[in-house]
Design a protein around this motif. Structure first.
Motif, PDB file in Angstrom:
ATOM      1  N   MET A 190     -20.666  20.807  13.104  1.00 44.48           N
ATOM      2  CA  MET A 190     -21.971  21.064  12.463  1.00 44.48           C
ATOM      3  C   MET A 190     -21.766  21.472  11.012  1.00 44.48           C
ATOM      4  O   MET A 190     -21.078  22.439  10.739  1.00 44.48           O
ATOM      5  N   PRO A 191     -22.366  20.728  10.083  1.00 46.06           N
ATOM      6  CA  PRO A 191     -22.246  21.150   8.677  1.00 46.06           C
ATOM      7  C   PRO A 191     -23.112  22.379   8.409  1.00 46.06           C
ATOM      8  O   PRO A 191     -24.305  22.380   8.694  1.00 46.06           O
ATOM      9  N   LYS A 192     -22.508  23.415   7.866  1.00 50.47           N
ATOM     10  CA  LYS A 192     -23.243  24.638   7.518  1.00 50.47           C
ATOM     11  C   LYS A 192     -23.961  24.423   6.184  1.00 50.47           C
ATOM     12  O   LYS A 192     -23.451  23.686   5.313  1.00 50.47           O
ATOM     13  N   PRO A 193     -25.086  25.096   5.994  1.00 49.18           N
ATOM     14  CA  PRO A 193     -25.812  24.938   4.728  1.00 49.18           C
ATOM     15  C   PRO A 193     -24.940  25.153   3.487  1.00 49.18           C
ATOM     16  O   PRO A 193     -25.016  24.374   2.536  1.00 49.18           O
ATOM     17  N   LEU A 194     -24.063  26.157   3.522  1.00 44.45           N
ATOM     18  CA  LEU A 194     -23.263  26.392   2.318  1.00 44.45           C
ATOM     19  C   LEU A 194     -22.188  25.323   2.115  1.00 44.45           C
ATOM     20  O   LEU A 194     -21.770  25.072   0.988  1.00 44.45           O
ATOM     21  N   GLU A 195     -21.744  24.709   3.193  1.00 47.15           N
ATOM     22  CA  GLU A 195     -20.809  23.595   3.041  1.00 47.15           C
ATOM     23  C   GLU A 195     -21.495  22.397   2.390  1.00 47.15           C
ATOM     24  O   GLU A 195     -20.912  21.719   1.535  1.00 47.15           O
ATOM     25  N   VAL A 196     -22.731  22.145   2.816  1.00 46.14           N
ATOM     26  CA  VAL A 196     -23.486  21.045   2.204  1.00 46.14           C
ATOM     27  C   VAL A 196     -23.735  21.353   0.730  1.00 46.14           C
ATOM     28  O   VAL A 196     -23.636  20.464  -0.130  1.00 46.14           O
ATOM     29  N   LEU A 197     -24.014  22.615   0.446  1.00 48.82           N
ATOM     30  CA  LEU A 197     -24.202  22.998  -0.956  1.00 48.82           C
ATOM     31  C   LEU A 197     -22.903  22.775  -1.732  1.00 48.82           C
ATOM     32  O   LEU A 197     -22.920  22.239  -2.848  1.00 48.82           O
ATOM     33  N   HIS A 198     -21.812  23.177  -1.127  1.00 48.85           N
ATOM     34  CA  HIS A 198     -20.522  23.060  -1.816  1.00 48.85           C
ATOM     35  C   HIS A 198     -20.203  21.601  -2.161  1.00 48.85           C
ATOM     36  O   HIS A 198     -19.692  21.301  -3.241  1.00 48.85           O
ATOM     37  N   LYS A 199     -20.506  20.723  -1.238  1.00 53.07           N
ATOM     38  CA  LYS A 199     -20.233  19.296  -1.482  1.00 53.07           C
ATOM     39  C   LYS A 199     -21.103  18.721  -2.597  1.00 53.07           C
ATOM     40  O   LYS A 199     -20.828  17.639  -3.108  1.00 53.07           O
ATOM     41  N   SER A 200     -22.168  19.439  -2.918  1.00 63.66           N
ATOM     42  CA  SER A 200     -23.074  18.951  -3.965  1.00 63.66           C
ATOM     43  C   SER A 200     -22.633  19.371  -5.356  1.00 63.66           C
ATOM     44  O   SER A 200     -23.280  19.018  -6.344  1.00 63.66           O
ATOM     45  N   LEU A 201     -21.543  20.115  -5.437  1.00 70.80           N
ATOM     46  CA  LEU A 201     -21.072  20.567  -6.756  1.00 70.80           C
ATOM     47  C   LEU A 201     -20.848  19.367  -7.662  1.00 70.80           C
ATOM     48  O   LEU A 201     -20.297  18.344  -7.247  1.00 70.80           O
ATOM     49  N   ASN A 202     -21.310  19.521  -8.907  1.00 69.46           N
ATOM     50  CA  ASN A 202     -21.158  18.486  -9.939  1.00 69.46           C
ATOM     51  C   ASN A 202     -22.059  17.281  -9.709  1.00 69.46           C
ATOM     52  O   ASN A 202     -21.931  16.285 -10.429  1.00 69.46           O
ATOM     53  N   ASN A 203     -22.917  17.369  -8.734  1.00 72.47           N
ATOM     54  CA  ASN A 203     -23.924  16.324  -8.547  1.00 72.47           C
ATOM     55  C   ASN A 203     -25.303  16.874  -8.907  1.00 72.47           C
ATOM     56  O   ASN A 203     -25.534  18.087  -8.907  1.00 72.47           O
ATOM     57  N   ARG A 204     -26.224  15.957  -9.174  1.00 79.51           N
ATOM     58  CA  ARG A 204     -27.594  16.376  -9.466  1.00 79.51           C
ATOM     59  C   ARG A 204     -28.262  16.835  -8.165  1.00 79.51           C
ATOM     60  O   ARG A 204     -28.116  16.192  -7.120  1.00 79.51           O
ATOM     61  N   VAL A 205     -28.983  17.928  -8.264  1.00 82.16           N
ATOM     62  CA  VAL A 205     -29.727  18.444  -7.112  1.00 82.16           C
ATOM     63  C   VAL A 205     -31.161  18.720  -7.544  1.00 82.16           C
ATOM     64  O   VAL A 205     -31.458  18.883  -8.730  1.00 82.16           O
ATOM     65  N   ILE A 206     -32.013  18.734  -6.541  1.00 77.82           N
ATOM     66  CA  ILE A 206     -33.394  19.170  -6.743  1.00 77.82           C
ATOM     67  C   ILE A 206     -33.518  20.532  -6.106  1.00 77.82           C
ATOM     68  O   ILE A 206     -33.115  20.733  -4.951  1.00 77.82           O
ATOM     69  N   VAL A 207     -34.013  21.493  -6.866  1.00 82.32           N
ATOM     70  CA  VAL A 207     -34.158  22.854  -6.356  1.00 82.32           C
ATOM     71  C   VAL A 207     -35.631  23.215  -6.409  1.00 82.32           C
ATOM     72  O   VAL A 207     -36.223  23.252  -7.493  1.00 82.32           O
ATOM     73  N   GLU A 208     -36.211  23.408  -5.254  1.00 84.30           N
ATOM     74  CA  GLU A 208     -37.625  23.771  -5.212  1.00 84.30           C
ATOM     75  C   GLU A 208     -37.724  25.286  -5.114  1.00 84.30           C
ATOM     76  O   GLU A 208     -37.122  25.912  -4.248  1.00 84.30           O
ATOM     77  N   TYR A 229     -22.329  28.380  -7.579  1.00 82.93           N
ATOM     78  CA  TYR A 229     -23.220  29.165  -6.717  1.00 82.93           C
ATOM     79  C   TYR A 229     -22.446  30.381  -6.240  1.00 82.93           C
ATOM     80  O   TYR A 229     -21.221  30.459  -6.424  1.00 82.93           O
ATOM     81  N   ASP A 230     -23.134  31.334  -5.643  1.00 87.46           N
ATOM     82  CA  ASP A 230     -22.409  32.446  -5.032  1.00 87.46           C
ATOM     83  C   ASP A 230     -22.906  32.666  -3.603  1.00 87.46           C
ATOM     84  O   ASP A 230     -23.933  32.139  -3.191  1.00 87.46           O
ATOM     85  N   VAL A 231     -22.107  33.444  -2.874  1.00 87.23           N
ATOM     86  CA  VAL A 231     -22.362  33.718  -1.466  1.00 87.23           C
ATOM     87  C   VAL A 231     -22.459  35.227  -1.300  1.00 87.23           C
ATOM     88  O   VAL A 231     -21.619  35.935  -1.875  1.00 87.23           O
ATOM     89  N   PRO A 232     -23.400  35.768  -0.572  1.00 85.86           N
ATOM     90  CA  PRO A 232     -24.379  35.080   0.259  1.00 85.86           C
ATOM     91  C   PRO A 232     -25.723  34.871  -0.435  1.00 85.86           C
ATOM     92  O   PRO A 232     -26.651  34.393   0.201  1.00 85.86           O
ATOM     93  N   HIS A 233     -25.834  35.208  -1.732  1.00 78.49           N
ATOM     94  CA  HIS A 233     -27.163  35.203  -2.348  1.00 78.49           C
ATOM     95  C   HIS A 233     -27.688  33.792  -2.579  1.00 78.49           C
ATOM     96  O   HIS A 233     -28.855  33.543  -2.658  1.00 78.49           O
ATOM     97  N   MET A 234     -26.773  32.829  -2.706  1.00 83.87           N
ATOM     98  CA  MET A 234     -27.143  31.457  -3.000  1.00 83.87           C
ATOM     99  C   MET A 234     -27.766  31.346  -4.395  1.00 83.87           C
ATOM    100  O   MET A 234     -28.609  30.488  -4.646  1.00 83.87           O
ATOM    101  N   ASN A 235     -27.364  32.286  -5.288  1.00 84.63           N
ATOM    102  CA  ASN A 235     -27.696  32.094  -6.698  1.00 84.63           C
ATOM    103  C   ASN A 235     -26.987  30.840  -7.178  1.00 84.63           C
ATOM    104  O   ASN A 235     -25.874  30.540  -6.741  1.00 84.63           O
ATOM    105  N   LEU A 236     -27.635  30.095  -8.072  1.00 84.06           N
ATOM    106  CA  LEU A 236     -27.085  28.819  -8.510  1.00 84.06           C
ATOM    107  C   LEU A 236     -26.842  28.813 -10.008  1.00 84.06           C
ATOM    108  O   LEU A 236     -27.552  29.484 -10.761  1.00 84.06           O
TER     109      LEU A 236
END
Lengths: 72, 72, 72, 72, 72, 72, 72
Positions: free
Chosen positions: E1-19, E33-40
């Motif tokens: 199971m991919p964890k949310p932070l792993e999916v975030l990590h894989k997005s490094l250096n890619n464009r993301v949409i942040v709502e 980003y940082d853990v656990p705050h998920m500041n970006l």
């Protein structure tokens, strides 16, 4: 000095007024609570919305984080 | 330097003004409080809504997280 | 690097502007604070609502979680 | 990977834009911050309300929990 | 199971949409980003308000507690 | 008694409905989650705003604190 | 004194009314919960929005922090 939770404890089995956020409230018999959340168990509770009795509940578990004040 | 809770402690048995979120407030005698939540016990409390005395409560347990300020 | 609480500490006994959520604020003398909540004790405080002095308080204990900023 | 607090640290003594909740913001020189709250000390800060400079503050301690983003 | 932070990590250096809360959002390159705050940390970020590009920021530190979702 | 996170776990790789605060929601395949935040990874997600499909996202990391309920 | 979570536990496999923030609610069979979050698993749940049945869900995981009260 009486602590808030001591005053709450003394109100067990008595009718209390519980004012909640969002113009809601309850009038009912305080049957139980927990610490530190201050979740309440009310019996024979009238739910008050905008000042009117909206519904009656035999039992209601009220989450403490919605509570503004409790008046014994 | 007087700490906020020391100032609160000195206000015991005196009338205080408690301003809450949502244009509510209380004027009453500070009978007790707890740490660190700053929940209060007020006696002979006038509940003020939008600047007018809405109700009078012999006792009110006010949850600290609704408080904006307390004025001794 | 000056830490926020150090800057706050240096403001003791000076007038500060405290901006709160909900278009409220205070102008008063910073008499005390606590850590980490950043609750404040203000003396000779003008309460400002929507830009106008609404009331004057000899002492006010302001809960830190309502504060947007403090300006020494 | 640059961590958010490292990027913040590199912005010390530079002008930053700080967007707050409630259509408020600041433009000023980042003079200090703390961890983990991300409270900021800004110098020579313009307070922006609804896109216009509302006031100027020599120093402002901004509570981190009001911050949406910081742009160096 | 991919964890949310792993999916975030894989997005490094890619464009993301942040709502974000309050009808705001960002489109930019996820730089950190940082853990656990998920500041970006976002680079080359378009700030979107009510669906329109309001401003462009070379760098933005976005506090995690304002985020509704991140879409890689 | 099935615990909420067990029910969530059994929903992995199935379509779920995620209702968020602010009249938003998602319909998508639950690809992952974390504990205790209940952040989610959704795949092939339709974002629903005010009852209508607003956008489609291949992947979305949804922060748990915006979630009202998840329906497998 | 019955504690709130004991009252909740006794309601397992019975229909409960769950009032949520934002004029939402559920009527369904309490299938599970967790501690201390008070997240719930409801079965055969009617979602009530502004007093009307909006949708029916076979299963719903309701996050505890949205709950105002639970009435067994």
């Amino acid at each position: 000095m009486p602590k808030p939770l001591e005053v709450l404890h003394k109100s067990l089995n008595n009718r209390v007024i519980v004012e909640l956020k969002g113009n809601r409230g309850y009038r009912g018999v305080l049957n139980g609570y927990d610490v530190p959340h201050m979740n309440l168990v009310l019996k024979n509770a009238d739910e008050i919305i905008n000042g009117e009795v909206a519904t009656k509940r035999e039992t209601a578990i009220v989450r403490g984080d919605n509570i503004i004040y409790i008046s014994p």
